[in-house]
Scaffold this motif. Structure first.
Motif, mmCIF file in Angstrom:
data_model
loop_
_atom_site.group_PDB
_atom_site.id
_atom_site.type_symbol
_atom_site.label_atom_id
_atom_site.label_comp_id
_atom_site.label_asym_id
_atom_site.label_seq_id
_atom_site.Cartn_x
_atom_site.Cartn_y
_atom_site.Cartn_z
ATOM 1 N N VAL A 13 0.843 -1.202 0.000
ATOM 2 C CA VAL A 13 0.000 0.000 0.000
ATOM 3 C C VAL A 13 0.878 1.252 0.000
ATOM 4 C CG1 VAL A 13 -1.826 1.269 1.183
ATOM 5 C CG2 VAL A 13 -1.794 -1.233 1.261
ATOM 6 N N ARG A 14 0.591 2.161 -0.929
ATOM 7 C CA ARG A 14 1.314 3.436 -1.035
ATOM 8 C C ARG A 14 0.298 4.565 -0.896
ATOM 9 N NH1 ARG A 14 2.535 7.206 -5.103
ATOM 10 N NH2 ARG A 14 4.663 8.042 -5.086
ATOM 11 N N MET A 46 -2.459 3.624 -3.638
ATOM 12 C CA MET A 46 -2.185 2.599 -4.635
ATOM 13 C C MET A 46 -1.818 1.303 -3.930
ATOM 14 S SD MET A 46 -0.105 4.751 -7.559
ATOM 15 C CE MET A 46 -0.679 3.690 -8.888
ATOM 16 N N ILE A 47 -2.256 0.186 -4.495
ATOM 17 C CA ILE A 47 -1.898 -1.137 -3.993
ATOM 18 C C ILE A 47 -1.250 -1.903 -5.135
ATOM 19 C CG2 ILE A 47 -2.733 -3.308 -3.023
ATOM 20 C CD1 ILE A 47 -5.010 -1.832 -1.759
ATOM 21 N N ASN A 48 0.004 -2.315 -4.909
ATOM 22 C CA ASN A 48 0.771 -3.017 -5.940
ATOM 23 C C ASN A 48 0.793 -2.234 -7.252
ATOM 24 O OD1 ASN A 48 1.450 -5.301 -4.336
ATOM 25 N ND2 ASN A 48 -0.609 -6.115 -4.643
ATOM 26 N N GLY A 49 0.862 -0.909 -7.137
ATOM 27 C CA GLY A 49 0.966 -0.064 -8.315
ATOM 28 C C GLY A 49 -0.344 0.315 -8.963
ATOM 29 N N PHE A 50 -1.465 -0.177 -8.429
ATOM 30 C CA PHE A 50 -2.769 0.125 -9.011
ATOM 31 C C PHE A 50 -3.538 1.072 -8.092
ATOM 32 C CE2 PHE A 50 -1.587 -3.947 -10.857
ATOM 33 C CZ PHE A 50 -1.882 -3.751 -12.204
ATOM 34 N N PRO A 51 -4.147 2.139 -8.654
ATOM 35 C CA PRO A 51 -4.865 3.106 -7.818
ATOM 36 C C PRO A 51 -6.132 2.520 -7.217
ATOM 37 C CG PRO A 51 -5.207 3.581 -10.144
ATOM 38 C CD PRO A 51 -4.175 2.494 -10.082
ATOM 39 N N VAL A 52 -6.432 2.956 -5.999
ATOM 40 C CA VAL A 52 -7.658 2.568 -5.307
ATOM 41 C C VAL A 52 -8.538 3.805 -5.200
ATOM 42 C CG1 VAL A 52 -8.640 1.627 -3.180
ATOM 43 C CG2 VAL A 52 -6.401 0.838 -3.975
#
Length: 230
Positions: free
Chosen positions: A139-140, A149-155
């Motif tokens: 999580v970023r 972002m989680i694993n590079g994908f936006p939430v």
């Protein structure tokens, strides 16, 4: 809300303008890069940019627009390769949508971009500065851009969900009571606060994919458990 549609295909441009108008939205259209730069002065709320233009490279145009304006830019193109996606985003696009696309998805992406650019509503994120990041495993959390972002994908989080997550992430391992968490959403919603917190926490758990990161502390509230914290 006004869109600047940059598209050299007259049929596609007319169809998109009609679809936006049907939604009660305004659209101005440009079929060249030169016309797009001129229409940027009309202060659109968002730009829908096709990168295949007759007089210039659309990626170069994207970079030029970003250099002179903070307007949200969504690249809409048939180019689906990874290199084009990365190039567009690196040059300043806020999102990248491959044709053919669904109008509802396009509008949802525009709303998501606008939410991320909206002034903060919670005190935890209000003190953020550019580059203020919190990393928790996959999580970023970008507190300045209000992007998760989680694993590079936006939430795609609501303002309330982001404010709660930001408050917990600012103080990892610490229990925040309902009143503290309620302060993060008080400006945007007037609800029964404890019920609201429970609902937002449940939604966050589902979106983050790891329900154990947001831990319930009986009788107190919730805490965000990060790797390496106790």
């Amino acid at each position: 809300m006004k869109f600047l549609v940059v598209e050299d295909n007259a049929r596609v441009s007319a169809a998109l303008r009609a679809a936006l108008n049907d939604q009660g939205l305004e659209a101005v259209c440009a079929d060249t890069g030169k016309a797009a730069i001129e229409l940027l002065d009309t202060n659109p709320d968002a730009v829908l940019l096709d990168v295949d233009l007759p007089d210039c490279d659309g990626f170069t145009l994207c970079s030029a627009m970003r250099a002179s304006s903070s307007v949200p830019i969504l690249v809409t193109t048939a180019r689906s390769d990874h290199a084009s996606r990365v190039r567009g985003l690196d040059l300043g696009a806020d999102d990248y949508l491959v044709k053919p696309y669904n109008l509802a998805e396009l509008l949802a992406r525009v709303r998501a971009v606008m939410r991320r650019r909206r002034p903060t509503t919670g005190s935890a994120a209000a003190d953020a500065v550019p580059g203020d990041l919190i990393l928790a495993g996959p999580v970023r959390i970008d507190l300045w851009e209000r992007v998760v972002m989680i694993n590079g994908f936006p939430v795609d989080l609501s303002d309330e969900e982001f404010s709660i997550l930001a408050a917990l992430a600012r103080r990892p391992g610490e229990t925040l009571d309902f009143e503290q968490l309620a302060e993060e959403i008080l400006r945007t919603k007037r609800m029964t606060l404890q019920e609201s917190i429970h609902r937002y926490i449940a939604s966050l758990r589902q979106r983050l994919g790891d329900p154990h990161q947001l831990e319930a502390v009986e009788g107190s509230g919730y805490r965000l458990t990060l790797a390496g914290t106790v």
